[in-house]
Write a protein that holds these residues in place. Structure first.
Motif, PDB file in Angstrom:
ATOM      1  N   ARG A 100       0.915  -1.180  -0.144  1.00  0.00           N
ATOM      2  CA  ARG A 100      -0.042   0.124   0.153  1.00  0.00           C
ATOM      3  C   ARG A 100       0.927   1.407   0.106  1.00  0.00           C
ATOM      4  O   ARG A 100       1.809   1.286   0.729  1.00  0.00           O
ATOM      5  N   LEU A 101       0.406   2.098  -0.881  1.00  0.00           N
ATOM      6  CA  LEU A 101       1.179   3.502  -0.845  1.00  0.00           C
ATOM      7  C   LEU A 101       1.050   4.385   0.387  1.00  0.00           C
ATOM      8  O   LEU A 101      -0.249   4.184   0.907  1.00  0.00           O
ATOM      9  N   THR A 102       1.989   5.133   0.731  1.00  0.00           N
ATOM     10  CA  THR A 102       1.565   5.886   1.969  1.00  0.00           C
ATOM     11  C   THR A 102       0.587   6.964   1.480  1.00  0.00           C
ATOM     12  O   THR A 102       0.216   7.569   0.466  1.00  0.00           O
ATOM     13  N   ASP A 103       0.036   7.647   2.300  1.00  0.00           N
ATOM     14  CA  ASP A 103      -0.902   8.599   2.352  1.00  0.00           C
ATOM     15  C   ASP A 103      -0.094   9.932   1.658  1.00  0.00           C
ATOM     16  O   ASP A 103      -0.818  10.480   0.791  1.00  0.00           O
ATOM     17  N   ASP A 104       0.854  10.171   2.110  1.00  0.00           N
ATOM     18  CA  ASP A 104       1.627  11.240   1.688  1.00  0.00           C
ATOM     19  C   ASP A 104       2.116  10.977  -0.035  1.00  0.00           C
ATOM     20  O   ASP A 104       2.010  11.693  -0.705  1.00  0.00           O
ATOM     21  N   CYS A 105       2.276   9.867  -0.224  1.00  0.00           N
ATOM     22  CA  CYS A 105       2.692   9.152  -1.767  1.00  0.00           C
ATOM     23  C   CYS A 105       1.182   9.598  -2.577  1.00  0.00           C
ATOM     24  O   CYS A 105       1.422  10.111  -3.707  1.00  0.00           O
ATOM     25  N   ILE A 106       0.364   8.886  -2.012  1.00  0.00           N
ATOM     26  CA  ILE A 106      -0.908   9.425  -2.874  1.00  0.00           C
ATOM     27  C   ILE A 106      -1.222  10.907  -3.175  1.00  0.00           C
ATOM     28  O   ILE A 106      -1.705  11.087  -3.947  1.00  0.00           O
ATOM     29  N   ALA A 107      -1.236  11.786  -1.853  1.00  0.00           N
ATOM     30  CA  ALA A 107      -1.267  13.143  -2.012  1.00  0.00           C
ATOM     31  C   ALA A 107      -0.419  13.846  -3.056  1.00  0.00           C
ATOM     32  O   ALA A 107      -0.913  14.552  -3.912  1.00  0.00           O
ATOM     33  N   ARG A 108       0.862  13.331  -3.079  1.00  0.00           N
ATOM     34  CA  ARG A 108       1.901  14.052  -4.053  1.00  0.00           C
ATOM     35  C   ARG A 108       1.611  13.570  -5.436  1.00  0.00           C
ATOM     36  O   ARG A 108       1.224  14.320  -6.548  1.00  0.00           O
ATOM     37  N   PHE A 109       1.491  12.261  -5.873  1.00  0.00           N
ATOM     38  CA  PHE A 109       1.137  11.712  -6.906  1.00  0.00           C
ATOM     39  C   PHE A 109      -0.402  12.043  -7.366  1.00  0.00           C
ATOM     40  O   PHE A 109      -0.307  12.397  -8.715  1.00  0.00           O
ATOM     41  N   GLY A 110      -1.123  12.019  -6.609  1.00  0.00           N
ATOM     42  CA  GLY A 110      -2.433  12.333  -6.892  1.00  0.00           C
ATOM     43  C   GLY A 110      -2.820  13.763  -7.266  1.00  0.00           C
ATOM     44  O   GLY A 110      -3.845  14.036  -7.833  1.00  0.00           O
TER      45      GLY A 110
END
Length: 251
Positions: A132-142
């Motif tokens: 699972r991707l971290t929330d920070d990763c999802i926020a930045r990539f998203g």
């Protein structure tokens, strides 16, 4: 050939806002063909290295160090030729909690342009299961896409029935740290087939690779290819098992 809408669809445009990573370097002499053009395997290596730089820039290289590519799309709009500097722009075109579609645009100083997209799965190195991707990763990539519910769907399901069979011997240097044939190596096989169908290499054209299951060193690999109009289907086969499928077609 069954109609797959995604095979005809243009890749996502460069967004106006969000986290877009940029880097660049010169075309290497080891990555060009006899016509001085950047080869497809060179493109695959470059977008892999741009991805590693992107993760480091995002502070994610230690958090999410291991990724497996399930599909690579390369649209050669205009070939990039030697000598040329390349500017790479990389951003997320769609994602979910464990994978993402990452766009990389290659812009050559000579005017060449290649557009790519990779479907990347984040994995646990020890179990090779999705991580699972971290929330920070999802926020930045998203930040560069509204599609946060990306799903996997294979595009290349058509069989190769009456094709030509070509040997594809493996070398020790083809193996990656996960003890699989590195994803970039399959593009060598694609070039072997395109060498017999040079008209399909005239731009613009699209090349797609989908990786079904790994190939390991020591396995006997053959390439099965079949021309179908303005396209060629390619299968990398081990003991009648299709491990990777490819398609090259005119755009």
């Amino acid at each position: 050939m069954p109609h797959v809408p995604e095979l005809d669809a243009p890749l996502a445009e460069l967004p106006d806002t969000g986290y877009i990573f940029q880097t660049g370097w010169r075309v290497a002499t080891s990555d060009i063909d006899e016509h001085m053009r950047l080869r497809l395997d060179g493109v695959a290596r470059y977008i892999q290295e741009a991805g590693a730089e992107h993760l480091a820039d995002a502070g994610l290289a230690e958090i999410h160090p291991h990724w497996i590519v399930l599909r690579t799309v390369i649209d050669v709009i205009r070939p990039i030729e030697l000598p040329s500097d390349i500017t790479f722009r990389r951003w997320c075109a769609a994602l979910s909690t464990r994978w993402c579609n990452m766009r990389v645009q290659l812009q050559g100083s000579d005017g060449g342009r290649i557009e790519t997209e990779g479907f990347w799965l984040c994995v646990n190195k020890d179990t090779l299961t999705p991580s699972r991707l971290t929330d920070d990763c999802i926020a930045r990539f998203g930040s560069t896409t509204d599609n946060h519910r990306l799903k996997w769907r294979p595009w290349l399901t058509e069989p190769v029935q009456n094709g030509t069979v070509t040997s594809f011997p493996l070398r020790r240097t083809d193996i990656d740290p996960m003890e699989h044939v590195n994803n970039t190596i399959y593009w060598h096989g694609v070039h072997e087939i395109l060498g017999q169908l040079t008209e399909l290499e005239r731009p613009p054209y699209r090349a797609v690779l989908e990786y079904r299951s790994p190939i390991k060193h020591g396995e006997t690999v053959t390439i099965h290819s079949e021309r179908a109009g303005d396209a060629v289907r390619i299968h990398f086969v081990v003991d009648d098992d299709v491990r990777t499928a490819a398609l090259v077609r005119k755009l």
